[in-house]
Design an enzyme around this catalytic site. Sequence first.
Site, PDB file in Angstrom:
ATOM      1  N   ARG A  23     112.427  17.025  44.420  1.00 20.58           N
ATOM      2  CA  ARG A  23     112.100  16.031  43.392  1.00 20.58           C
ATOM      3  C   ARG A  23     112.008  16.650  41.998  1.00 20.58           C
ATOM      4  O   ARG A  23     111.131  16.304  41.208  1.00 20.58           O
ATOM      5  CB  ARG A  23     110.764  15.329  43.716  1.00 20.58           C
ATOM      6  CG  ARG A  23     110.773  14.499  44.976  1.00 20.58           C
ATOM      7  CD  ARG A  23     111.399  13.152  44.729  1.00 20.58           C
ATOM      8  NE  ARG A  23     111.515  12.381  45.947  1.00 20.58           N
ATOM      9  CZ  ARG A  23     110.676  11.424  46.322  1.00 20.58           C
ATOM     10  NH1 ARG A  23     109.656  11.121  45.581  1.00 20.58           N
ATOM     11  NH2 ARG A  23     110.885  10.769  47.438  1.00 20.58           N
ATOM     12  N   ARG A  27     109.861  11.161  38.037  1.00 21.16           N
ATOM     13  CA  ARG A  27     108.899  10.508  37.133  1.00 21.16           C
ATOM     14  C   ARG A  27     108.055  11.438  36.273  1.00 21.16           C
ATOM     15  O   ARG A  27     107.506  11.018  35.266  1.00 21.16           O
ATOM     16  CB  ARG A  27     107.966   9.602  37.952  1.00 21.16           C
ATOM     17  CG  ARG A  27     108.645   8.337  38.400  1.00 21.16           C
ATOM     18  CD  ARG A  27     107.777   7.576  39.361  1.00 21.16           C
ATOM     19  NE  ARG A  27     107.672   8.300  40.626  1.00 21.16           N
ATOM     20  CZ  ARG A  27     106.993   7.873  41.668  1.00 21.16           C
ATOM     21  NH1 ARG A  27     106.335   6.742  41.613  1.00 21.16           N
ATOM     22  NH2 ARG A  27     106.960   8.567  42.774  1.00 21.16           N
ATOM     23  N   ARG A  36     115.293   5.798  33.115  1.00 25.60           N
ATOM     24  CA  ARG A  36     114.878   4.818  34.139  1.00 25.60           C
ATOM     25  C   ARG A  36     114.693   3.443  33.491  1.00 25.60           C
ATOM     26  O   ARG A  36     115.023   2.425  34.085  1.00 25.60           O
ATOM     27  CB  ARG A  36     113.587   5.316  34.779  1.00 25.60           C
ATOM     28  CG  ARG A  36     112.818   4.351  35.647  1.00 25.60           C
ATOM     29  CD  ARG A  36     113.305   4.409  37.082  1.00 25.60           C
ATOM     30  NE  ARG A  36     112.312   3.992  38.064  1.00 25.60           N
ATOM     31  CZ  ARG A  36     112.107   2.725  38.422  1.00 25.60           C
ATOM     32  NH1 ARG A  36     112.798   1.769  37.863  1.00 25.60           N
ATOM     33  NH2 ARG A  36     111.205   2.437  39.345  1.00 25.60           N
ATOM     34  N   TYR A 149     111.740   3.379  57.821  1.00 22.01           N
ATOM     35  CA  TYR A 149     111.728   2.430  56.695  1.00 22.01           C
ATOM     36  C   TYR A 149     112.412   1.124  57.079  1.00 22.01           C
ATOM     37  O   TYR A 149     111.995   0.052  56.655  1.00 22.01           O
ATOM     38  CB  TYR A 149     112.413   3.047  55.471  1.00 22.01           C
ATOM     39  CG  TYR A 149     111.577   4.110  54.814  1.00 22.01           C
ATOM     40  CD1 TYR A 149     110.570   3.780  53.913  1.00 22.01           C
ATOM     41  CD2 TYR A 149     111.767   5.457  55.114  1.00 22.01           C
ATOM     42  CE1 TYR A 149     109.784   4.762  53.316  1.00 22.01           C
ATOM     43  CE2 TYR A 149     110.985   6.442  54.527  1.00 22.01           C
ATOM     44  CZ  TYR A 149     109.996   6.090  53.633  1.00 22.01           C
ATOM     45  OH  TYR A 149     109.216   7.057  53.061  1.00 22.01           O
TER      46      TYR A 149
HETATM   47  O1  1CP Z   1     115.083  15.410  42.729  1.00 20.37           O
HETATM   48  C1  1CP Z   1     115.272  15.117  43.926  1.00 20.37           C
HETATM   49  O2  1CP Z   1     114.660  15.662  44.869  1.00 20.37           O
HETATM   50  C2  1CP Z   1     116.423  14.156  44.223  1.00 20.37           C
HETATM   51  C3  1CP Z   1     116.103  12.785  44.332  1.00 20.37           C
HETATM   52  C4  1CP Z   1     115.347  12.184  45.502  1.00 20.37           C
HETATM   53  C5  1CP Z   1     115.266  12.565  46.852  1.00 20.37           C
HETATM   54  C6  1CP Z   1     115.811  13.809  47.520  1.00 20.37           C
HETATM   55  C7  1CP Z   1     114.631  10.968  45.365  1.00 20.37           C
HETATM   56  C8  1CP Z   1     114.453  10.221  44.123  1.00 20.37           C
HETATM   57  N1  1CP Z   1     114.197  10.598  46.618  1.00 20.37           N
HETATM   58  C9  1CP Z   1     114.539  11.540  47.520  1.00 20.37           C
HETATM   59  C10 1CP Z   1     114.294  11.554  48.972  1.00 20.37           C
HETATM   60  C11 1CP Z   1     113.320  10.612  49.555  1.00 20.37           C
HETATM   61  N2  1CP Z   1     113.093   9.287  49.239  1.00 20.37           N
HETATM   62  C12 1CP Z   1     112.506  10.950  50.670  1.00 20.37           C
HETATM   63  C13 1CP Z   1     112.555  12.285  51.364  1.00 20.37           C
HETATM   64  C14 1CP Z   1     111.775  13.326  50.695  1.00 20.37           C
HETATM   65  C15 1CP Z   1     110.288  13.092  50.665  1.00 20.37           C
HETATM   66  O3  1CP Z   1     109.654  13.091  51.739  1.00 20.37           O
HETATM   67  O4  1CP Z   1     109.768  12.939  49.534  1.00 20.37           O
HETATM   68  C16 1CP Z   1     111.735   9.822  50.991  1.00 20.37           C
HETATM   69  C17 1CP Z   1     110.725   9.700  52.108  1.00 20.37           C
HETATM   70  C18 1CP Z   1     112.111   8.775  50.102  1.00 20.37           C
HETATM   71  C19 1CP Z   1     111.631   7.360  50.093  1.00 20.37           C
HETATM   72  C20 1CP Z   1     111.066   6.960  48.799  1.00 20.37           C
HETATM   73  N3  1CP Z   1     111.809   6.851  47.661  1.00 20.37           N
HETATM   74  C21 1CP Z   1     109.729   6.643  48.455  1.00 20.37           C
HETATM   75  C22 1CP Z   1     108.559   6.473  49.422  1.00 20.37           C
HETATM   76  C23 1CP Z   1     107.836   7.621  49.910  1.00 20.37           C
HETATM   77  C24 1CP Z   1     106.817   7.113  50.922  1.00 20.37           C
HETATM   78  O5  1CP Z   1     105.631   7.454  50.736  1.00 20.37           O
HETATM   79  O6  1CP Z   1     107.172   6.397  51.867  1.00 20.37           O
HETATM   80  C25 1CP Z   1     109.688   6.342  47.079  1.00 20.37           C
HETATM   81  C26 1CP Z   1     108.489   5.936  46.252  1.00 20.37           C
HETATM   82  C27 1CP Z   1     111.014   6.498  46.592  1.00 20.37           C
HETATM   83  C28 1CP Z   1     111.486   6.274  45.193  1.00 20.37           C
HETATM   84  C29 1CP Z   1     112.044   7.450  44.501  1.00 20.37           C
HETATM   85  N4  1CP Z   1     113.053   8.262  44.975  1.00 20.37           N
HETATM   86  C30 1CP Z   1     113.376   9.220  44.048  1.00 20.37           C
HETATM   87  C31 1CP Z   1     112.524   8.990  42.896  1.00 20.37           C
HETATM   88  C32 1CP Z   1     112.573   9.784  41.616  1.00 20.37           C
HETATM   89  C33 1CP Z   1     111.697   7.889  43.190  1.00 20.37           C
HETATM   90  C34 1CP Z   1     110.686   7.238  42.264  1.00 20.37           C
HETATM   91  C35 1CP Z   1     111.302   5.976  41.762  1.00 20.37           C
HETATM   92  C36 1CP Z   1     110.851   5.554  40.394  1.00 20.37           C
HETATM   93  O7  1CP Z   1     111.428   6.005  39.387  1.00 20.37           O
HETATM   94  O8  1CP Z   1     109.963   4.705  40.351  1.00 20.37           O
END
Ligand code: 1CP
Length: 344
Positions: A23, A27, A36, A149
């Site tokens: 990540r 944000r 965004r 999910y």
């Molecule tokens: O920089 C990076 O790592 C690349 C971008 C990336 C990756 C690899 C994002 C952007 N998401 C992910 C993977 C991802 N998404 C995972 C696997 C890694 C982890 O465990 O964190 C998971 C579980 C998700 C699902 C997800 N996407 C969630 C929920 C998490 C949960 O608690 O269930 C959320 C909130 C997101 C949104 C998201 N994805 C990525 C970003 C930057 C965001 C935030 C969105 C925003 O701008 O509001």
Amino acid sequence: MSSLFLSTLAGHKSDRPPFWFMRQAGRYLPEYRALRKKANGFLNLCLNSSLASQVTLQPMTRFEPDAAILFSDILIVPYGLGMAVDFIEGRGPVLDALRDSLDIKRLNPEHCKARIEATYETVRLCRSQLSRDKALIGFAGSPWTVATYMIEGGASKNYSKVKSWAYRDDQSFNTLIKIVTKATIDHLIAQIDHGADAVKLFDSWAGVLSPSQFEKWVIKPTREIVDSINLKHPTVKIIGFPKGAGHQYIDYVNKTGVHAVAIDTSVNLSWAAKVLDKKVVIQGNMDPISLLVGGESMINQASSIITNMKERPHVFNLGHGVLPETPPENVEILAKYLRNLGGG
Ligand code: 1CP
């Protein structure tokens, strides 16, 4: 090989570990929040190749890590399969959850790649803008984590819906896992075809399964994904991340065939370095909270991770993603420290 990250994944040890941060785009960066706002929603940001490639490259400019990770999300695959996926501020992802085997029949695997095609153009754009000493990582969620999910309809506390479905009706759950596995293989291969140098499989909820279920829903589909990618792209390395797997990291490494494994924060890294098959490269595992806190304790933690891993090829990373409240200055300080190891 010109990239430190790729030569480390190939098993070579060098005078400093390559680093990137899960990540690393997102944000906590003001430049991310600005882009965004321009996109109409998070999914549109992921599917707008111009914006998504800019977001992917933002941390490269600021911190000069050894690898970029494609900006996208693991939930792009359920979207590709025809589900409605939304990201609501403060609540996270929301999906029109699958309720029964009839809902599985409504998924549309044939159109998956076309619906998420913009992702591959993002990969191409990113690769063309990165220098050869920086690697580009493609990724997908693992079938188990993505299925959680699809069935829970979003984030979950106890995974009771998805686990009770898997326990109650092994057969239809297996049908779903097979659909997601096939879509994941196609998605990862398309990313490699468009320029991803390595890929990572995020199994964020691998840790919630009992051992026999772990074998069935984590190890088996991961093995299938690894075998299919190896067949088409024998030199491309695959990083697996079975977050929360504890001692089952051993089985995961021995049975899935991944070339590298990402270790989460809860695992003792010197234990991992001792027990995990030496053929597999270890990535990890600084606590994201330590990055948020910064200062001397952050550098001490980084230094102790590097000492623990001095005998093995190691990719420095966090044990989970950068938290949104993290001051970007802390990431800058850590990146500078890591770049200067081994004489800069
Ligand atoms: O920089 C990076 O790592 C690349 C971008 C990336 C990756 C690899 C994002 C952007 N998401 C992910 C993977 C991802 N998404 C995972 C696997 C890694 C982890 O465990 O964190 C998971 C579980 C998700 C699902 C997800 N996407 C969630 C929920 C998490 C949960 O608690 O269930 C959320 C909130 C997101 C949104 C998201 N994805 C990525 C970003 C930057 C965001 C935030 C969105 C925003 O701008 O509001």
